[in-house]
Write a protein that holds these residues in place. Structure first.
Motif, PDB file in Angstrom:
ATOM      1  N   GLN A   1      42.372 -23.468  12.137  1.00 29.37           N
ATOM      2  CA  GLN A   1      41.689 -22.881  10.992  1.00 29.37           C
ATOM      3  C   GLN A   1      42.477 -21.676  10.496  1.00 29.37           C
ATOM      4  O   GLN A   1      43.281 -21.094  11.221  1.00 29.37           O
ATOM      5  N   ILE A   2      42.221 -21.308   9.241  1.00 32.23           N
ATOM      6  CA  ILE A   2      42.891 -20.170   8.616  1.00 32.23           C
ATOM      7  C   ILE A   2      41.843 -19.285   7.960  1.00 32.23           C
ATOM      8  O   ILE A   2      40.948 -19.777   7.277  1.00 32.23           O
ATOM      9  N   VAL A   3      41.945 -17.980   8.182  1.00 30.57           N
ATOM     10  CA  VAL A   3      41.079 -16.998   7.531  1.00 30.57           C
ATOM     11  C   VAL A   3      41.964 -16.035   6.747  1.00 30.57           C
ATOM     12  O   VAL A   3      42.977 -15.553   7.276  1.00 30.57           O
ATOM     13  N   TYR A   4      41.586 -15.766   5.502  1.00 28.64           N
ATOM     14  CA  TYR A   4      42.393 -14.903   4.633  1.00 28.64           C
ATOM     15  C   TYR A   4      41.537 -13.757   4.108  1.00 28.64           C
ATOM     16  O   TYR A   4      40.377 -13.954   3.742  1.00 28.64           O
ATOM     17  N   ALA A   5      42.110 -12.558   4.082  1.00 30.99           N
ATOM     18  CA  ALA A   5      41.416 -11.397   3.519  1.00 30.99           C
ATOM     19  C   ALA A   5      42.423 -10.555   2.748  1.00 30.99           C
ATOM     20  O   ALA A   5      43.627 -10.584   3.035  1.00 30.99           O
ATOM     21  N   GLN A   6      41.934  -9.820   1.751  1.00 28.76           N
ATOM     22  CA  GLN A   6      42.826  -8.952   0.996  1.00 28.76           C
ATOM     23  C   GLN A   6      42.147  -7.632   0.655  1.00 28.76           C
ATOM     24  O   GLN A   6      40.929  -7.541   0.609  1.00 28.76           O
ATOM     25  N   LEU A   7      42.987  -6.604   0.446  1.00 28.97           N
ATOM     26  CA  LEU A   7      42.519  -5.294   0.041  1.00 28.97           C
ATOM     27  C   LEU A   7      43.125  -5.001  -1.320  1.00 28.97           C
ATOM     28  O   LEU A   7      44.336  -4.835  -1.446  1.00 28.97           O
TER      29      LEU A   7
END
Length: 200
Positions: free
Chosen positions: A51-57
């Protein structure tokens, strides 16, 4: 016939069928002609991305702290198996203000435990620096990159976050903005910091 949650009804021949009991958590269904159903549950292939989890600021973040403080970039993942690893990739666009200054970013869990060296809260993981000779670079643009593999050893939600700190007297640095009032490069102003978690 189906007897339990997760069971599958599978063909065994011409107009015949049987029940395939649910497999172990995290296992995948694969073909196997040696079984009566032609199928079996098996552990996922080594090295596969589960699985892949992506987050950004995308909001502005600045600091002048000489000790590690939260950047505001974090992500959580729930591993499908306690034996799987998490590959963490972080990209941070950085703007420095001043000469002979810089900083470092470090990887922590949700409880502020340093995941690289728990006995040293300011452990350096990825750094950026601007020297005295960079007089023509008023904003000192740079990018901090972190790539690290961690073994959380859990199937519960696990949080990763970035903390950062300054080195050099009076140094300031920022994400998603310039460290001073120069706005010659609007493309940099629109940049974002990102974190990607991959279960492997």
């Amino acid at each position: 016939s189906i007897t339990a949650k997760g069971d599958l009804l599978v063909g065994t021949g011409n107009a015949t069928y049987d029940n395939l009991a649910v497999g172990t958590n995290g296992y995948t269904l694969v073909a196997d002609s040696s079984t009566s159903t032609g199928l079996k549950w098996a552990a996922a292939s080594s090295g596969a991305v589960k699985q892949i989890v992506y987050a950004q600021l995308s909001t502005t973040a600045t600091t002048t702290s000489t000790s590690a403080v939260d950047l505001g970039l974090s992500a959580s993942i729930t591993p499908s198996s306690a034996s799987n690893d998490i590959l963490i990739q972080v990209m941070l666009p950085i703007s420095l203000n001043g000469s002979n200054c810089g900083g470092y970013i470090s990887l922590y869990d949700g409880s502020n435990n340093n995941l690289i060296n728990p006995t040293s809260p300011g452990t350096r993981v990825a750094g950026f620096y601007r020297s005295e000779s960079d007089r023509n670079m008023q904003t000192g643009l740079d990018t901090a990159v972190l790539l690290f593999k961690h073994s959380p050893a859990t199937t519960s939600s696990f949080t990763y976050k970035i903390r950062w700190y300054v080195v050099g007297a009076g140094a300031t640095y920022a994400v998603n903005r310039f460290a001073n009032s120069d706005t010659d490069d609007p493309a940099f102003m629109r940049s974002v910091a990102t974190m990607t978690l991959m279960e492997i």
